[in-house]
Design a protein around this motif. Structure first.
Motif, mmCIF file in Angstrom:
data_model
loop_
_atom_site.group_PDB
_atom_site.id
_atom_site.type_symbol
_atom_site.label_atom_id
_atom_site.label_comp_id
_atom_site.label_asym_id
_atom_site.label_seq_id
_atom_site.Cartn_x
_atom_site.Cartn_y
_atom_site.Cartn_z
ATOM 1 N N LEU A 119 1.533 -6.051 5.315
ATOM 2 C CA LEU A 119 1.717 -4.729 5.331
ATOM 3 C C LEU A 119 2.926 -3.978 5.209
ATOM 4 O O LEU A 119 3.630 -3.930 5.945
ATOM 5 N N GLU A 149 4.054 4.980 8.315
ATOM 6 C CA GLU A 149 2.525 5.062 7.419
ATOM 7 C C GLU A 149 2.546 3.970 6.559
ATOM 8 O O GLU A 149 3.553 3.505 6.261
ATOM 9 N N PRO A 150 1.053 3.342 6.676
ATOM 10 C CA PRO A 150 0.835 2.772 5.248
ATOM 11 C C PRO A 150 1.312 2.819 4.390
ATOM 12 O O PRO A 150 1.389 4.492 3.985
ATOM 13 N N HIS A 167 -6.131 3.209 1.989
ATOM 14 C CA HIS A 167 -6.931 3.257 3.284
ATOM 15 C C HIS A 167 -8.176 2.221 3.215
ATOM 16 O O HIS A 167 -8.313 0.846 3.983
ATOM 17 N N VAL A 178 -6.487 -1.744 2.925
ATOM 18 C CA VAL A 178 -6.318 -2.273 4.144
ATOM 19 C C VAL A 178 -7.531 -2.494 5.010
ATOM 20 O O VAL A 178 -7.630 -3.387 6.010
ATOM 21 N N THR A 179 -8.837 -1.867 4.629
ATOM 22 C CA THR A 179 -9.977 -1.972 6.032
ATOM 23 C C THR A 179 -10.496 -3.136 5.287
ATOM 24 O O THR A 179 -11.490 -3.578 5.837
ATOM 25 N N TRP A 188 -3.376 -4.715 12.076
ATOM 26 C CA TRP A 188 -2.645 -4.068 11.362
ATOM 27 C C TRP A 188 -3.355 -2.755 11.711
ATOM 28 O O TRP A 188 -2.948 -1.977 11.350
ATOM 29 N N GLN A 189 -4.146 -3.056 13.297
ATOM 30 C CA GLN A 189 -5.158 -1.676 13.000
ATOM 31 C C GLN A 189 -4.604 -0.785 13.941
ATOM 32 O O GLN A 189 -4.890 0.107 13.281
ATOM 33 N N TYR A 211 -1.769 0.154 12.979
ATOM 34 C CA TYR A 211 -0.615 1.396 11.867
ATOM 35 C C TYR A 211 -2.025 2.336 10.748
ATOM 36 O O TYR A 211 -1.843 3.070 10.170
ATOM 37 N N ILE A 212 -3.168 2.354 11.301
ATOM 38 C CA ILE A 212 -4.445 2.738 10.038
ATOM 39 C C ILE A 212 -4.896 3.805 10.736
ATOM 40 O O ILE A 212 -5.377 3.405 12.330
ATOM 41 N N ASN A 236 -8.204 6.252 11.633
ATOM 42 C CA ASN A 236 -8.932 6.031 11.464
ATOM 43 C C ASN A 236 -9.852 7.624 10.870
ATOM 44 O O ASN A 236 -10.193 8.304 11.183
#
Length: 164
Positions: free
Chosen positions: A5, A12-13, A143, A146-147, A158-159, A161-162, A164
């Protein structure tokens, strides 16, 4: 292949890349390692799972198309009324089209055939079928990507940095 990632300088991703490209960015001094999985590429160089760019990169907003595939992914391939997962999922308009409902991220959900027929030409409230999750427009195409990796269970780090 191990995926990495890539975060912007603001955490931010930004992207998902392969580990080789991530190592090149680290060696060139364009990024720093934020997370690793403990595996070593060579002594003193752990295999990164998350890196952060040192300079901020501006990215233009990109609209995510409203497609069946994207709606199924957003709703985790499950019925938004009963939670059923399987191959018999359909798309359902929360406010039926016959009553003025439109094709939009906020009005279309996934539903199993049984629930879709049971709800019929009514709203979820009228049918006494509450939604498990309110439908909404996804944040970004990244997004979505990544999910997919998070659901596989391979990149739990990675969670954090995401959004929801």
């Amino acid at each position: 292949m191990a995926k990495v990632l890539v975060l912007n300088a603001s955490y931010e991703p930004l992207n998902i890349t392969n580990w080789q490209r991530a190592i090149v960015l680290l060696i060139k001094g364009k990024a720093e390692q934020v997370e690793h999985n403990g595996k070593m590429i060579y002594p003193g160089m752990p295999l990164p799972t998350v890196i952060r760019m040192l300079q901020y990169i501006s990215i233009p907003y990109k609209e995510i198309p409203l497609t069946r595939r994207n709606i199924l992914h957003r709703d985790a391939h499950s019925c938004q009324y009963c939670g059923h997962t399987g191959d018999d999922l359909t798309l359902d308009h929360v406010l039926p089209r016959s009553r003025g409902g439109v094709d939009s991220w906020d009005n279309i959900i996934t539903a199993c055939v049984r629930c879709n027929v049971k709800k019929g030409n009514r709203t979820p409230k009228e049918a006494a079928m509450p939604l498990r999750k309110q439908p909404r427009r996804p944040h970004s195409g990244l997004h979505f990507e990544v999910t997919k990796y998070l659901r596989s269970g391979n990149h739990d780090e990675w969670q954090k940095y995401i959004i929801n």
